[in-house]
Design a protein around this motif. Structure first.
Motif, short mmCIF file in Angstrom:
data_model
loop_
_atom_site.label_atom_id
_atom_site.label_comp_id
_atom_site.label_asym_id
_atom_site.label_seq_id
_atom_site.Cartn_x
_atom_site.Cartn_y
_atom_site.Cartn_z
N VAL A 73 1.62 9.94 -9.05
CA VAL A 73 1.21 10.16 -7.24
C VAL A 73 2.21 10.98 -6.71
O VAL A 73 1.94 11.64 -5.52
N ALA A 74 3.18 10.69 -6.61
CA ALA A 74 4.74 11.56 -6.47
C ALA A 74 4.37 12.85 -6.28
O ALA A 74 4.93 13.99 -5.26
N GLN A 75 4.11 13.62 -7.21
CA GLN A 75 4.05 14.90 -7.74
C GLN A 75 3.36 15.44 -7.04
O GLN A 75 3.15 16.62 -6.15
N ARG A 76 1.40 14.52 -6.60
CA ARG A 76 0.86 15.13 -6.46
C ARG A 76 0.57 14.95 -4.82
O ARG A 76 0.90 15.73 -3.95
N LEU A 77 1.16 14.28 -3.92
CA LEU A 77 1.67 14.58 -2.57
C LEU A 77 2.62 14.88 -2.37
O LEU A 77 2.81 15.53 -0.90
N SER A 78 3.68 15.32 -3.47
CA SER A 78 4.90 15.88 -2.80
C SER A 78 4.03 17.79 -3.38
O SER A 78 5.17 19.35 -3.05
N GLY A 79 3.11 17.89 -3.77
CA GLY A 79 2.98 19.29 -3.83
C GLY A 79 3.77 20.16 -5.38
O GLY A 79 3.62 21.13 -5.46
N LEU A 80 3.91 19.18 -6.16
CA LEU A 80 4.46 19.72 -7.14
C LEU A 80 3.60 19.50 -8.75
O LEU A 80 3.33 18.78 -8.48
N SER A 81 3.96 20.64 -9.13
CA SER A 81 3.08 20.82 -10.48
C SER A 81 4.23 20.94 -11.38
O SER A 81 5.00 21.62 -11.27
N GLU A 82 3.77 20.96 -12.76
CA GLU A 82 4.24 21.20 -14.09
C GLU A 82 4.83 22.53 -14.18
O GLU A 82 5.75 22.95 -14.64
N ASN A 83 4.36 23.56 -13.93
CA ASN A 83 4.15 25.11 -13.39
C ASN A 83 5.62 25.84 -12.62
O ASN A 83 6.38 26.10 -12.54
N ASP A 84 5.32 23.84 -10.75
CA ASP A 84 7.17 24.41 -11.04
C ASP A 84 8.33 23.80 -11.66
O ASP A 84 9.35 25.04 -11.02
N VAL A 85 8.47 23.57 -11.64
CA VAL A 85 9.41 23.56 -12.94
C VAL A 85 9.92 24.58 -14.06
O VAL A 85 10.82 24.77 -14.00
N GLN A 86 8.70 25.31 -14.35
CA GLN A 86 8.72 26.35 -15.27
C GLN A 86 9.21 27.24 -14.60
O GLN A 86 10.14 28.05 -14.80
N GLU A 87 8.92 27.56 -13.79
CA GLU A 87 9.42 28.89 -12.34
C GLU A 87 10.59 28.31 -11.59
O GLU A 87 10.60 29.58 -11.56
N MET A 88 10.96 27.53 -11.56
CA MET A 88 12.68 27.24 -10.99
C MET A 88 13.20 27.49 -11.83
O MET A 88 14.50 28.28 -11.95
N THR A 89 13.06 26.66 -13.08
CA THR A 89 14.05 27.63 -14.59
C THR A 89 14.20 28.91 -14.59
O THR A 89 15.24 29.46 -14.56
N GLU A 90 12.68 29.46 -14.32
CA GLU A 90 12.58 30.86 -14.98
C GLU A 90 13.95 31.87 -13.73
O GLU A 90 14.54 32.45 -13.36
N ASN A 91 13.23 31.65 -12.11
CA ASN A 91 14.11 31.63 -11.10
C ASN A 91 15.66 31.50 -11.37
O ASN A 91 16.14 32.46 -10.87
N PHE A 92 16.35 30.61 -11.57
CA PHE A 92 17.37 29.92 -11.83
C PHE A 92 18.06 30.93 -12.90
O PHE A 92 19.37 31.34 -12.16
N LEU A 93 17.74 31.04 -13.39
CA LEU A 93 18.14 32.20 -14.84
C LEU A 93 18.00 33.13 -14.31
O LEU A 93 18.95 34.56 -14.71
N SER A 94 17.31 33.67 -13.49
CA SER A 94 17.00 35.63 -13.36
C SER A 94 17.95 35.36 -12.23
O SER A 94 18.64 36.86 -12.38
#
Length: 129
Positions: free
Chosen positions: A99-120
């Motif tokens: 529920v919190a994830q949906r209300l916050s606009g967080l998706s599973e892809n967001d976590v993957q994207e954050m990691t990739e961006n951080f590594l870049s």
């Protein structure tokens, strides 16, 4: 109509949802993250000491601590209480997390994207063209 700065700052834009938790004998309120909280949450799951790998330790309790609130949207738990909250039912935390994830606009892809961006950024690569 173009919004003014005052209108933007005055807008009540954090959704709050009542969620039944029969295991706890009632219901709780869950709200979406504000920008500051979302940034802090995202930063908390990136292990900067371990080459930017995703740190999922207590991820459900972390997000629930940030989003469980009273009917006015005020947090029920502090950051220091995440560990205590993590001792509650994994099934309940999982439902509230979704529920919190949906209300916050967080998706599973967001976590993957954050990691990739951080590594870049760590490697000195640019994500822009």
């Amino acid at each position: 109509m173009a919004l003014s700065k005052q209108q933007i700052l005055a807008a009540v834009d954090l959704p709050i949802e009542e969620v039944e938790v029969p295991e706890w004998g009632g219901y709780v309120y869950v709200r979406g993250l504000n920008g500051e909280e979302r940034d802090a949450f995202e930063l908390s799951i990136i292990d900067q000491k371990n080459k930017g790998k995703v740190n999922l330790e207590n991820i459900r309790a972390k997000l629930c601590a940030l989003t469980l609130c009273d009917d006015k949207g005020e947090r029920l738990f502090t950051d220091k209480e995440v560990f205590a909250l993590s001792k509650k039912s994994g099934s309940v935390l999982g439902r509230l997390f979704l529920v919190a994830q949906r209300l916050s606009g967080l998706s599973e892809n967001d976590v993957q994207e954050m990691t990739e961006n951080f590594l870049s950024v760590q490697k000195g690569d640019s994500t822009s063209d």
